[in-house]
Design an enzyme around this catalytic site. Sequence first.
Site, PDB file in Angstrom:
ATOM      1  CG  ASP A  27      -9.848  14.784 -14.206  1.00  0.00           C
ATOM      2  OD1 ASP A  27     -11.059  14.811 -13.927  1.00  0.00           O
ATOM      3  OD2 ASP A  27      -9.413  14.532 -15.339  1.00  0.00           O
ATOM      4  CG  ASP A  36     -13.905   7.616 -16.020  1.00  0.00           C
ATOM      5  OD1 ASP A  36     -14.366   8.519 -15.276  1.00  0.00           O
ATOM      6  OD2 ASP A  36     -13.987   7.675 -17.259  1.00  0.00           O
ATOM      7  CD  GLU A  90     -15.214  13.591 -17.565  1.00  0.00           C
ATOM      8  OE1 GLU A  90     -15.298  14.732 -18.088  1.00  0.00           O
ATOM      9  OE2 GLU A  90     -14.129  13.018 -17.370  1.00  0.00           O
ATOM     10  CD  GLU A  91     -10.986  11.828 -17.542  1.00  0.00           C
ATOM     11  OE1 GLU A  91     -10.997  12.396 -18.640  1.00  0.00           O
ATOM     12  OE2 GLU A  91     -10.610  12.386 -16.503  1.00  0.00           O
ATOM     13  CG  HIS A  94     -14.919  11.692 -13.802  1.00  0.00           C
ATOM     14  ND1 HIS A  94     -13.674  11.106 -13.978  1.00  0.00           N
ATOM     15  CD2 HIS A  94     -14.738  13.012 -13.994  1.00  0.00           C
ATOM     16  CE1 HIS A  94     -12.790  12.043 -14.269  1.00  0.00           C
ATOM     17  NE2 HIS A  94     -13.400  13.213 -14.267  1.00  0.00           N
ATOM     18  CG  HIS A 103      -6.486  14.930 -18.445  1.00  0.00           C
ATOM     19  ND1 HIS A 103      -7.163  14.782 -19.638  1.00  0.00           N
ATOM     20  CD2 HIS A 103      -7.425  14.721 -17.476  1.00  0.00           C
ATOM     21  CE1 HIS A 103      -8.433  14.509 -19.409  1.00  0.00           C
ATOM     22  NE2 HIS A 103      -8.610  14.470 -18.089  1.00  0.00           N
TER      23      HIS A 103
END
Length: 437
Positions: free
Chosen positions: A130, A100, A164-165, A98, A409
């Site tokens: 990520d 984003d 996605e996030e 992803h 994250h």
Amino acid sequence: MASSMIESLGSLNKDSFVSLLSKLIGESKLVQNNPPELIPQEDRIVNHVLDSLRPYSTESGGGPLVINHVAYHSGRGNLIVEYPGSVPGKIVSFVGMHMDVVTANPDEWEFDPFSLSIDGDKLRGRGTTDCLGHVALVTELMKRLGETKPALRSSVVAVFIASEENSSIPGVGVDMLVKDKLLDKLKAGPLFWIDTADKQPCIGTGGMIPWKLHVTGKLFHSGLAHKAINAMELGMEGLKEIQSRFYRDFPPHEQEKIYGFATPSTMKPTQWSYPGGGINQIPGDCTVSGDVRLTPFYDVKEVMKKLQEYVDDINTNIEKLSTRGPVSKYVLPEENLRGRLTLSFDEASAGVACNLDSRGFHVLCKATEEVVGHVKPYSITGTLPLIRDLKDEGFDVQTSGYGLMATYHAKNEYCLLSDMCQGFDVFVKIISQLEQD
């Protein structure tokens, strides 16, 4: 054939990878996903990927790659890239990279989150693990296919996705690609979702049920506690009873050992709020919020139904709930007042248990063992709702990733270049094995 293909694709071009990743991390500030304040413009990432792949595309006449840029919102595109094989219906796909990222506060980081910095083997910046690191990695894979043009029987497809996030803005990413049947042909072969970490197959994820428990009591002076219904005490005791019943009805499942889940299903508070007031006031209401993390062997709707039943029963029999001290109570008969719990839910999602009998799982394990030196599939009750939707649609979803779970994250996010190199080698060996089928 397989060995020549591996030789043809070779290993990751580190310089090319780092150069591309530097461009992607340079856009990370503008692809933070936290609406309404921060709405990512994933096309900023798409443009860099296209710059890498377009010279090898049918569009430019320079190569075999078939590229489809699909956007449902302005500036928020998805990218489907295909290297065609010679056998119709024979296919392998890498999906879920992803474009984003989650938010980052530069004041809390030891280095600039929005530019790539290098510290030995560490590649540092928001999105390195990520998931912009994987965007760059799979881009390099597709670029290498376009450059070397190996004679493959299998088509190799990469799907880079938007949004996605955070799903608060619907109809942006892979859900729409599935709805429009743009990914249907991927059902014919294994689909590898590349958005986990630590170089091992992630074979199970958890479902999530966000909940709020609003507690209604009676506000009164703390020196006259016998005239109050303390909403905080009622919330504490009510939640304790709800949790006790949850763990009785949804204990650790026998399948969790097989899948290697780090934790069983859990139901716990994570936030507490009340309207405010003086320290000498007994609060008349408050709200406790939290989540259920549910292993995929339990049904989300059944759990929600049970939680509501617990609350209804507690309200009906609130006199029986444990109190705290000689004048603590949840009923004031002389005023015809009863304390009350009200349960509500936000959007829930189910977990995933990957198919351990599938060809996709077996080739991922073998490739991981050959490249990394060992294979140890694991499961977590972190949530990836998009892959559950794909599995329900009939895709053979397997998941892996080559960032670091410890920085997922997190502040000071980074990945290791050596891990990404191994990820590239795993992809090549997956393709090679499937060519032998």
